[in-house]
Design an enzyme around this catalytic site. Structure first.
Site, PDB file in Angstrom:
ATOM      1  N   ASP A 404       0.853  -1.187   0.000  1.00  0.00           N
ATOM      2  CA  ASP A 404       0.000   0.000   0.000  1.00  0.00           C
ATOM      3  C   ASP A 404       0.890   1.238   0.000  1.00  0.00           C
ATOM      4  OD1 ASP A 404      -2.324   1.483   0.208  1.00  0.00           O
ATOM      5  OD2 ASP A 404      -2.319   1.435   2.397  1.00  0.00           O
ATOM      6  N   GLU A 407       2.479   4.845  -4.162  1.00  0.00           N
ATOM      7  CA  GLU A 407       2.399   5.730  -5.369  1.00  0.00           C
ATOM      8  C   GLU A 407       3.718   6.432  -5.653  1.00  0.00           C
ATOM      9  OE1 GLU A 407       0.096   5.508  -2.936  1.00  0.00           O
ATOM     10  OE2 GLU A 407      -1.117   4.210  -4.222  1.00  0.00           O
ATOM     11  N   ASP A 480      -9.005   3.819  -1.905  1.00  0.00           N
ATOM     12  CA  ASP A 480      -9.883   4.285  -0.827  1.00  0.00           C
ATOM     13  C   ASP A 480     -11.177   4.896  -1.350  1.00  0.00           C
ATOM     14  OD1 ASP A 480      -7.927   3.385   0.805  1.00  0.00           O
ATOM     15  OD2 ASP A 480      -7.078   5.360   1.232  1.00  0.00           O
TER      16      ASP A 480
END
Ligand code: GLC
Length: 819
Positions: A404, A407, A480
């Site tokens: 997670d 990015e 999300d």
């Protein structure tokens, strides 16, 4: 084209071609002002265009291209005309204009598939030293655009400008752009013919699909080369398959990873985590995987355990495993700056973390506080990272890893500063170039570790950020999202779009991550989620519970029913996964991909196919009992009551909360597993085949390899083809078997749906079967159709031909209803 964005710097263009040369399948064209175009014909369907503004090509390096991709150069005929050069293969003609280097690609019938407007041009950026490289093309008459991976807007991209810059977009909304992933690949479709373009550039990329000017489509990047691949279809699915051939395919997942998965931020301590497991089993709601989010760690330090919450992880995980649960843990990239923490020490001392332009390690704040971040673009760092998983997997027993925040996300700043340096596998660069592949390289390093230590079992990795090619290493989810009807709508579009963009192993946080769904919304979402390859409920946890039983008894029953259906469908979903692995065929197929000849589908997006034989259309509105949807051509059975529908038009699907619009193609043979609480709970001794009668002939596939391990790579699998041929008074099923795998089941229970005649004689490989064996009073087929009345035949697994002869009508059989 894009001057509005780039401060009207001077646009530069190639001059006239003055030289050309050929090296096997590579064709070089050099202009008077030193621009060089390299056209490389890789296969009969894939052509690469690579431009250099100064005649110099740096070493060819790409994270996206599968190292196992082997070009198969076709025969190319090279000709020269006064104004152009021409490359002709068996499928396409590529014309290169001498003045300006514009490209035009035609099919063999002379139809223009794709044509440059200005074509290649560029601007020099004095501040960064990069070129902004640009490409502009004409929009063909009636052209539509699809693809680009993770976008939450309408499926059809015509009229939009979008960009790729992986971003942590908590609670994003419809049309938010960019999101977590960067997939610079799109499809064009016009005159019913499809092609694709993959712009292999990891800088921030932009795509303008007739947005700024209605007759132009363009794409550009703030650095690196104009380097793109053209894929010829003519089918959209063929384009997707070409893209997968080039950027790589996923491996088979362990079958359990296609089971239902339950997650929350966060389940802790141990008693809570095990309590969730117990509820699943007590309530007999199937589940295969449970997730631990960041609170399992000691102060959010990766590769550690919070010993207060989880005093003995090894014992806990093995107890869960004994009950069929696989434990998956989250691992983020941020490594806490803490001199007493082993991972930090190793990374610090060995120089594994990313550095700022002037030398110091980059610092950024995430869950653990200030962190350094591994440079996963360095092969040594990837090896180190992979080995960090040893204890979690081999000692503690973890079976999958969830990456997670890659990015990469940094609190407050959003991401890394632009000056941060990366090795980029020996091609040093700044964050501007490495940003979009950071998450992919993290997932790659994680995959290396999980694969190594899970051996001989197969790994499961899931990543939030991705670039083209990440499908070689990981599954993904859509980040999300919010517990709202609009997000349910988006989840459907995002998953379809990721699927056609190379990443089929995809799902959304079922029920929504942020906020709490109503029972109704949760069930509607779960109904969709069971048709997504990755099927996981996840929620942020701070708004209320989100387990299948959290919404009261009525909804619990419905949740159980849909999760059970997922488990019944596993052999079909697994077969669909195998098609994806083997041919690169998207598992989720937008309606346009199912019927590209039918222009009616071009703006529709709610309906989608899963595999060859299913059509699904979720309900994304509160308090409705059904919906209109567009059924593609052909004959379809409504799963819930076997009503027969003729496609090529809009139909109404009655779907109160205990149904999702779900249709099965006539002629299909759909395998069903017996009900299980988890994969491997029972040895399967009998496989149910639901056969949906059709007039004419139709072929379905069933793949099996036992669901784990690597024997399938050595040919230990079976591919079974069921060729169903129906007439008004007969039905024949032939089975063709390839491969060496021996499934545990020895019998098929064939349930016949929609037979328009009463069976009179049944022969299996020539031997008669008695008629009274055909009715099964204990039909355990779930839906509330009157299927007790349907004929059932038990046959040995490896039969070759089943033949049923009938008499025209039998009052005992239900007349198939037509809608
Ligand atoms: C991010 C993830 C989410 C996770 C949370 C805590 O928001 O997207 O899935 O639960 O971080 O780790």
């Amino acid at each position: 084209m894009i001057n509005s964005l780039t401060n009207r710097r001077e646009e530069l263009f190639p001059g006239k071609i003055i030289e050309h040369k050929q090296e096997e399948n590579k064709f070089y064209f050099s202009s008077a002002n030193e621009v060089t175009l390299l056209v490389q014909v890789l296969t009969s369907r894939i052509i690469r265009f690579r431009y250099s503004p100064d005649g110099y090509f740096p070493p060819d390096f790409s994270y996206a291209i599968d190292p196992d991709f082997k070009p198969e150069p076709p025969k190319v005929e090279f000709t020269q005309k006064p104004d152009s050069f021409q490359l002709t293969t068996e499928l396409v003609v590529c014309i290169i204009q001498k003045e300006g280097l514009q490209i035009k690609i035609l099919d063999k019938s002379g139809n223009v598939i794709n044509e440059d407007e200005k074509g290649y041009h560029w601007e020099y950026d004095l501040q960064t030293g990069n070129n902004t490289v640009k490409m502009s093309k004409w929009v063909q008459s009636g052209e539509h655009y699809y693809g680009l991976g993770d976008k939450s807007c309408n499926m059809n991209l015509r009229g939009r400008r979008l960009q790729n810059w992986g971003s942590d977009t908590y609670g994003y909304s419809r049309n938010s752009d960019p999101l977590y992933k960067s997939i610079p690949f799109y499809f064009g479709l016009h005159q019913k013919t499809a092609y694709g373009i993959f712009f292999d550039n990891t800088f921030r990329t932009y795509f303008d699909f007739a947005h700024e000017r209605s007759n132009l489509t363009s794409f550009w990047a703030h650095g690196e080369e104009m380097n793109y691949y053209f894929f010829y279809g003519p089918g959209l699915t063929e384009v997707a398959e070409q893209y997968a051939l080039l950027t790589g395919r996923s491996a088979m997942p362990p079958l359990w990873a296609l089971g239902y998965q339950q997650c929350k931020w966060s389940y802790y301590p141990e008693s809570t985590f095990k309590g969730i497991a117990r509820e699943f089993r007590e309530r007999q709601i199937p589940c295969d995987a449970l997730y631990l989010d960041i609170d399992y760690m000691d102060g959010f330090r990766c590769f550690t355990w919070n010993k207060e919450y989880f005093p003995d992880p090894k014992r806990m995980i093995s107890e869960l495993a004994a009950d069929g649960f696989k434990t998956v843990v989250i691992i983020d990239p941020g490594i806490k700056i803490d001199k007493n923490y082993r991972v930090y020490q190793e990374g610090f001392q060995n120089g594994y973390f990313c550095r700022r332009g002037d030398g110091p390690y980059m610092k950024g704040s995430v869950w653990p506080g200030l962190c350094h971040f591994p440079d996963y673009t360095h092969p040594v760092v990837r090896e180190w990272w992979a080995d960090l998983f040893e204890e979690l997997i081999t000692v503690d027993g973890v079976r999958g890893v969830w990456n997670d925040m890659n990015e990469p996300a940094v609190f407050e700043q959003g991401t890394f500063p632009d000056d941060v340096r990366f090795d980029y596998d020996g091609n040093p660069c700044s964050h501007r170039k490495a940003h979009n592949i950071y998450g992919m390289q993290m997932a790659r390093a994680t995959y290396m570790g999980v694969k190594k230590f899970c051996y001989p079992n197969r790994p499961l990795v899931i990543t939030r950020s991705a670039f083209s090619g990440t499908q070689r290493f990981s599954s993904t989810w859509t980040g999300d999202n919010v517990a709202s009807w609009d997000h349910l709508w988006m989840a459907n579009i995002q998953c379809q779009r990721l699927s056609i963009s190379g990443m089929s192993f995809v799902g959304s946080d079922i029920g929504g991550f942020i906020e709490t769904p109503t029972g109704e919304l949760y069930i509607r979402w779960l109904q969709l989620g069971i048709f997504h390859p990755f099927c996981r409920t996840h929620s942020s946890g701070d708004h209320g519970d989100q387990e299948p039983w959290s919404f009261g008894p009525e909804y619990t029953l419905l949740a159980k029913k849909f999760i059970e259906l997922r488990y019944r469908l596993l052999p079909y979903i697994y077969t669909t996964f195998w098609q994806y692995v083997t041919f690169g065929t998207p598992m989720l197929r937008p309606l346009t991909f199912m019927a590209q000849d039918d222009t009616e589908t071009y703006h529709r997006m709610a309906e989608f196919g899963l595999g060859d034989n299913f059509l699904i259309c979720p309900i994304t509105q509160a308090e409705v009992d059904g919906r209109w949807l567009y059924l593609p051509h052909g004959t379809w059975y409504y799963f819930w009551d076997n009503t027969i529908y003729i496609g090529g038009k809009e139909v109404w699907a009655q779907a109160p909360l205990d149904r999702i619009p779900f249709f099965i193609r006539a002629g299909s043979v759909v395998p069903f597993y017996p009900l299980m609480q988890y994969v491997g709970e029972k040895e399967i001794t009998e496989l149910t085949l639901n056969l949906y009668y059709t007039e004419g002939s139709f072929t379905s596939t069933l793949y099996d390899d036992g669901g784990d391990g690597y024997a399938y790579e050595k040919g230990i699998f079976t591919e079974r083809k069921f060729i169903v041929t129906g007439t008004q008074v007969s039905l024949t099923v032939s089975q063709e078997i390839k491969g060496a795998f021996e499934p545990t089941y020895t019998t098929y229970k064939i349930i016949l749906h929609g037979l328009p005649f009463g069976p009179e004689t049944i022969r299996i490989d020539g031997e008669p079967l008695l008629l009274d064996t055909v009715v099964d009073p204990e039909l355990d087929f779930e839906p509330e159709s009157q299927n007790e009345k349907f004929p059932v035949i038990y046959v040995r697994r490896d039969f070759k031909t089943l033949n049923i002869q009938g008499i025209a009508s039998d009052p005992m059989l239900p007349e198939p209803e037509m809608a």
